[in-house]
Design an enzyme around this catalytic site. Structure first.
Site, PDB file in Angstrom:
ATOM      1  CG  LEU A 143      -9.728  -7.681   2.346  1.00 20.27           C
ATOM      2  CD1 LEU A 143      -8.221  -7.537   2.507  1.00 20.27           C
ATOM      3  CD2 LEU A 143     -10.194  -6.987   1.076  1.00 20.27           C
ATOM      4  CG  ASP A 149      -3.539 -10.468  -3.042  1.00 17.86           C
ATOM      5  OD1 ASP A 149      -3.177 -10.724  -1.875  1.00 17.86           O
ATOM      6  OD2 ASP A 149      -3.204  -9.412  -3.622  1.00 17.86           O
ATOM      7  NE  ARG A 165       0.904  -8.285  -1.034  1.00 15.60           N
ATOM      8  CZ  ARG A 165      -0.263  -8.710  -1.499  1.00 15.60           C
ATOM      9  NH1 ARG A 165      -1.333  -8.687  -0.720  1.00 15.60           N
ATOM     10  NH2 ARG A 165      -0.382  -9.161  -2.729  1.00 15.60           N
TER      11      ARG A 165
END
Length: 354
Positions: free
Chosen positions: A167, A282, A322
């Protein structure tokens, strides 16, 4: 008989005298003695009352028609040829950086759409599959870029090939970029050209921050073992709390210098974490930009379309992972860089009221 006639004449004379008095005249003028006056007033009230009702119904009907036509495009899907006007030689444009993974049908739709946006200067596809893209796929995409572009300035198209699936690849530096603005987007996310162009103008007003369409938030949840612990909040948390501190790189503008900072200056332990967990790149980018600017991102109001199936966010345990990413990254930074805000950029040309 003459006596009876005389009495009637006297009564009529008395009645006429009574109407001649000032008090009686005022009463008559007010409608006490004139039966037509209140009837006329009632008719006027009914007329105007009916007109008000008709006017109100007409306005409601027009509002309904306006709402229906505005929603029609949403119900029928995104419009790939919505007019855009962000690009001009004096303003530059943006590079669309598309992250993809074994979804060639979605990639074709995404490339075709962004090629039609006049602000697109170049399209780079981050390719991290073990096998390189086929010649037929490359040829098809190159032709579709030329076909769909609506300007004399045709976007450059290129695959950025990577040997491993990672990623972190989506934030590798790109050589020979002609724009400072990078629009990072997943292959299954389509942003209408007019909305994208508006976000680009917002980014131009604050080019060192992130400007995007998918807000997220964090909040302090207390202490665990003497360490501050934070929660990561998704869309419904943002909607409920009215604040955010992150815009996800699945659809966001940022300056190209952050590609270098992410790859060469951000703690390598964070990149190793992303590689190992296959998640949270992200969040890492949002922390990087916030740490560099001490400023919040900017959320742009705009309709975006997800053209694929449910992504990683729909998997069980996603929120827990997360949360862990966020707190682990914060511990590596040694501080909380994220800055919360409740500012939202809105294109008032598409709103009913300023």
């Amino acid at each position: 008989m003459s006596t009876l006639i005389a009495l009637r004449n006297d009564a009529l004379t008395a009645h006429g005298d009574a109407l001649d008095s000032p008090a009686k005249e005022k009463a008559a003028n007010r409608g006490v003695y004139n039966c037509r006056s209140p009837l006329l007033l009632r008719r006027i009230r009914q007329l105007f009352g009916g007109a008000r009702v008709n006017l109100l119904l007409s306005l409601c009907f027009l509002c309904l028609v306006f709402w229906f036509t505005s929603r029609l495009g949403s119900w029928m899907g995104w419009n790939p040829h919505y007019p855009s006007s962000a690009y001009s030689p004096s303003r530059g444009g943006y590079t669309v950086l598309i992250n993809t993974w074994k979804r060639n049908s979605l990639l074709k739709q995404s490339v075709a759409h962004y090629a039609s946006c006049s602000g697109t200067d170049a399209i780079h596809v981050v390719w991290s599959e073990s096998d390189p893209p086929s010649d037929s796929l490359k040829s098809y995409l190159e032709k579709i870029v030329l076909k769909k572009s609506l300007t004399a300035h045709k976007p450059n198209f290129m695959f950025d090939l990577n040997k491993e699936d990672n990623l972190n690849n989506r934030f590798k530096p790109i050589e020979d970029l002609r724009t400072d603005a990078i629009f990072s987007v997943d292959d299954d996310v389509v942003v209408p050209c007019s909305t994208l162009d508006f976000a680009f103008t917002v980014w131009q007003s604050a080019p060192l921050t992130m400007v995007g369409f998918v807000p997220r938030m964090h909040w302090l949840d207390g202490e665990k073992n003497g360490v501050m612990y934070y929660n990561y909040g998704g869309w419904w948390s943002v909607w409920w709390m009215g604040t955010y501190s992150i815009v996800l790189s699945k659809a966001a503008f940022f300056h190209r210098k952050y590609l270098d900072l992410y790859t060469y200056n951000m703690p390598s332990s964070i990149r190793d974490y992303v590689t190992r967990e296959r998640n949270c790149e992200d969040i890492a980018m949002s922390l990087l930009v916030a740490n560099a600017t001490d400023a919040p991102p900017i959320w742009v109001k705009g309709k975006i379309y997800e053209i694929g199936l449910s992504g990683i966010s729909s998997l069980q345990g996603h929120s827990t992972r997360r949360n862990k990413c966020l707190n682990d990254f914060i511990s590596l930074y040694g501080t909380m860089p994220l800055v919360s805000t409740n500012v939202k950029a809105v294109d008032v040309r598409h709103e009913w009221f300023w």
